[in-house]
Design a protein around this motif. Sequence first.
Motif, short mmCIF file in Angstrom:
data_model
loop_
_atom_site.label_atom_id
_atom_site.label_comp_id
_atom_site.label_asym_id
_atom_site.label_seq_id
_atom_site.Cartn_x
_atom_site.Cartn_y
_atom_site.Cartn_z
N ASP A 83 35.44 29.09 51.49
CA ASP A 83 36.30 29.88 50.64
C ASP A 83 36.73 28.90 49.87
O ASP A 83 36.81 28.77 48.33
CB ASP A 83 37.22 31.31 51.00
CG ASP A 83 36.22 32.55 51.77
OD1 ASP A 83 34.88 32.80 50.73
OD2 ASP A 83 36.85 33.24 51.94
N ARG A 128 43.49 33.89 46.21
CA ARG A 128 41.82 34.00 46.41
C ARG A 128 41.58 33.29 48.23
O ARG A 128 40.72 33.55 48.39
CB ARG A 128 41.34 32.37 45.55
CG ARG A 128 40.73 32.62 44.69
CD ARG A 128 39.37 32.46 43.77
NE ARG A 128 37.83 32.22 44.43
CZ ARG A 128 36.76 31.42 44.44
NH1 ARG A 128 37.03 30.46 43.54
NH2 ARG A 128 35.54 31.78 45.32
N VAL A 129 42.66 32.14 48.50
CA VAL A 129 42.72 31.56 50.07
C VAL A 129 44.28 31.84 50.43
O VAL A 129 45.05 31.44 49.41
CB VAL A 129 42.00 30.28 49.66
CG1 VAL A 129 40.62 30.57 49.78
CG2 VAL A 129 42.68 29.29 49.59
#
Length: 151
Positions: A83, A128-129
Amino acid sequence: MQLDEIDRRILRELQKDAGQSLERIARAVGSSKTPVWNRIRKMREAGIVGKPTVILDAEALGLEACFFVLIRTAEHESGWQTDFLEAVRARPEVLEAHRLAGDIDYILKVRVPNARAYDAFYQALIARVKVHNVTALLSMEEIKATTEVPV
């Protein structure tokens, strides 16, 4: 592939200006066009020479802020890493990304117009992460930058 001195001279010429004519390169290395072209072709096939490209002036394009982003993560599973890598590769602001040995897990080189644009990048990345710690260092002055590899 074993490189001889003529190969190395060709590589130095290509790094100076990949857009120069084959004739000019041949003259600079003391050879003729056909053998130089064959050497370049073999070095491309061997993966030594990549695709031709153009180097742009980031500041002239309005990308005046260069940040080095140090990232520590508490996650070391392959899913997180996948990811993270996808998130980093998808961001055009990231010019370089390296996985490191030591206390810092990753370092990114990020080019943006200003601090506000960096913050937008940062917010998008952490959306996102999950990261444990992020430190952004603003480069005050670029002292040396080159794409030329010593050959």
